[in-house]
Scaffold this active site. Sequence first.
Site, PDB file in Angstrom:
ATOM      1  N   ASP A   1       0.812  -1.218   0.000  1.00  0.00           N
ATOM      2  CA  ASP A   1       0.000   0.000   0.000  1.00  0.00           C
ATOM      3  C   ASP A   1       0.844   1.265   0.000  1.00  0.00           C
ATOM      4  O   ASP A   1       2.055   1.224   0.219  1.00  0.00           O
ATOM      5  CB  ASP A   1      -0.971  -0.001   1.197  1.00  0.00           C
ATOM      6  CG  ASP A   1      -0.306  -0.462   2.492  1.00  0.00           C
ATOM      7  OD1 ASP A   1       0.938  -0.360   2.599  1.00  0.00           O
ATOM      8  OD2 ASP A   1      -1.018  -0.921   3.394  1.00  0.00           O
TER       9      ASP A   1
ATOM     10  N   ASN B   1      -7.205  -3.739  14.441  1.00  0.00           N
ATOM     11  CA  ASN B   1      -8.606  -4.002  14.071  1.00  0.00           C
ATOM     12  C   ASN B   1      -8.720  -5.162  13.080  1.00  0.00           C
ATOM     13  O   ASN B   1      -9.772  -5.368  12.497  1.00  0.00           O
ATOM     14  CB  ASN B   1      -9.245  -2.741  13.483  1.00  0.00           C
ATOM     15  CG  ASN B   1      -8.562  -2.286  12.190  1.00  0.00           C
ATOM     16  OD1 ASN B   1      -7.636  -2.938  11.708  1.00  0.00           O
ATOM     17  ND2 ASN B   1      -9.016  -1.171  11.650  1.00  0.00           N
TER      18      ASN B   1
ATOM     19  N   HIS C   1      -7.038  -5.484  10.212  1.00  0.00           N
ATOM     20  CA  HIS C   1      -6.811  -5.185   8.792  1.00  0.00           C
ATOM     21  C   HIS C   1      -5.520  -5.822   8.290  1.00  0.00           C
ATOM     22  O   HIS C   1      -4.590  -6.078   9.060  1.00  0.00           O
ATOM     23  CB  HIS C   1      -6.868  -3.674   8.505  1.00  0.00           C
ATOM     24  CG  HIS C   1      -5.682  -2.872   8.937  1.00  0.00           C
ATOM     25  ND1 HIS C   1      -5.742  -1.512   9.146  1.00  0.00           N
ATOM     26  CD2 HIS C   1      -4.381  -3.207   9.190  1.00  0.00           C
ATOM     27  CE1 HIS C   1      -4.547  -1.063   9.497  1.00  0.00           C
ATOM     28  NE2 HIS C   1      -3.715  -2.070   9.532  1.00  0.00           N
TER      29      HIS C   1
ATOM     30  N   GLU D   1      -9.552  -2.364   5.554  1.00  0.00           N
ATOM     31  CA  GLU D   1     -10.146  -2.164   6.869  1.00  0.00           C
ATOM     32  C   GLU D   1     -11.372  -3.071   7.037  1.00  0.00           C
ATOM     33  O   GLU D   1     -11.901  -3.580   6.046  1.00  0.00           O
ATOM     34  CB  GLU D   1     -10.569  -0.696   7.009  1.00  0.00           C
ATOM     35  CG  GLU D   1      -9.428   0.309   6.854  1.00  0.00           C
ATOM     36  CD  GLU D   1      -8.504   0.382   8.070  1.00  0.00           C
ATOM     37  OE1 GLU D   1      -8.368  -0.611   8.813  1.00  0.00           O
ATOM     38  OE2 GLU D   1      -7.920   1.466   8.281  1.00  0.00           O
TER      39      GLU D   1
HETATM   40  P1  PGA Z   1       2.258  -2.038  12.721  1.00  0.00           P
HETATM   41  O1  PGA Z   1       1.183  -2.080  11.544  1.00  0.00           O
HETATM   42  O2  PGA Z   1       3.301  -3.050  12.362  1.00  0.00           O
HETATM   43  O3  PGA Z   1       2.777  -0.632  12.675  1.00  0.00           O
HETATM   44  O4  PGA Z   1       1.535  -2.372  13.988  1.00  0.00           O
HETATM   45  C1  PGA Z   1       0.669  -3.298  11.117  1.00  0.00           C
HETATM   46  C2  PGA Z   1      -0.491  -3.047  10.203  1.00  0.00           C
HETATM   47  O5  PGA Z   1      -1.235  -2.078  10.437  1.00  0.00           O
HETATM   48  O6  PGA Z   1      -0.675  -3.833   9.252  1.00  0.00           O
END
Ligand code: PGA
Length: 268
Positions: A67, A137, A139, A144
């Site tokens: 992304d 959450n 995702h 999301e």
């Molecule tokens: P993080 O992000 O490694 O910064 O916790 C993971 C994600 O949101 O996929």
Amino acid sequence: MEIIILKNAEDVAAMGGELVTELLRVSPAAVLGLATGGTQLALYRTLVAKHRAGEVSFRDTTSFNLDEYLGITADNPQSYRAYMKREFFDHIDIDQRNTFLPECVEGQNPVLVGSGYEQQIRDAGGIALQVLGIGGNGHIGFNEPSSSLNSRTRVKTLTRQTFEDNSRLFSGNELQPTLAITMGIASIMDARRILLLATGENKAEAVGKMVEGPVTAMCPASILQMHERVTVLLDEAAAGRLKNRDYYDWTHLQNESLKDRFGRSHES
Ligand code: PGA
């Protein structure tokens, strides 16, 4: 899913680095799917160290990131392109012309960028190994909760939780994007192998839902239950809500002894 629970985040990064290195030893031109975020920093440090030690080369590798923020330019230090350069690409021997992110700047059509990205991945032969993190959450990428489980690369609006989780990375006067362009859930599921890393207590609930909950768009990572070849590397804290913990540990022991007896060829 293969669930491997390790002592701490350092061990998760070490094992993740080993799996990527093993793949590139066997297939130096393998196409990698890469992720950004805090969790992956330790993985990139491990891979950079392995590269410096002469254990792995990325010379013939192509990479596709999950992304990128919508409308952000590569020279913006908050862009995921800048993150990838800073944390990884500038320290290894990858040809940066072979590193791709779904970049969509002002004036470009995000729909065409999305379909073009899917085509580029297909033209490269598809992703051999997709590295993933997981959001608090549930995702994956910026898919999301409520994302279509059949989605392809497209624009997504960040949830408030994701926006707030990421706000630590932006200073007060910087404009933090609320939109991103992300590989879809179906795009991720096309990868031949998936390696998901999660560390820390704030991931425990999402990990529990991903592994042991129902498959639902409200926890996008739960779709990984439908993938044939997923390895989940967790530290103790991220594994804290798993009910079947004993079984995963037991299976891991069995798999290790299978590797000793038969090599890795039993893995599909
Ligand atoms: P993080 O992000 O490694 O910064 O916790 C993971 C994600 O949101 O996929």
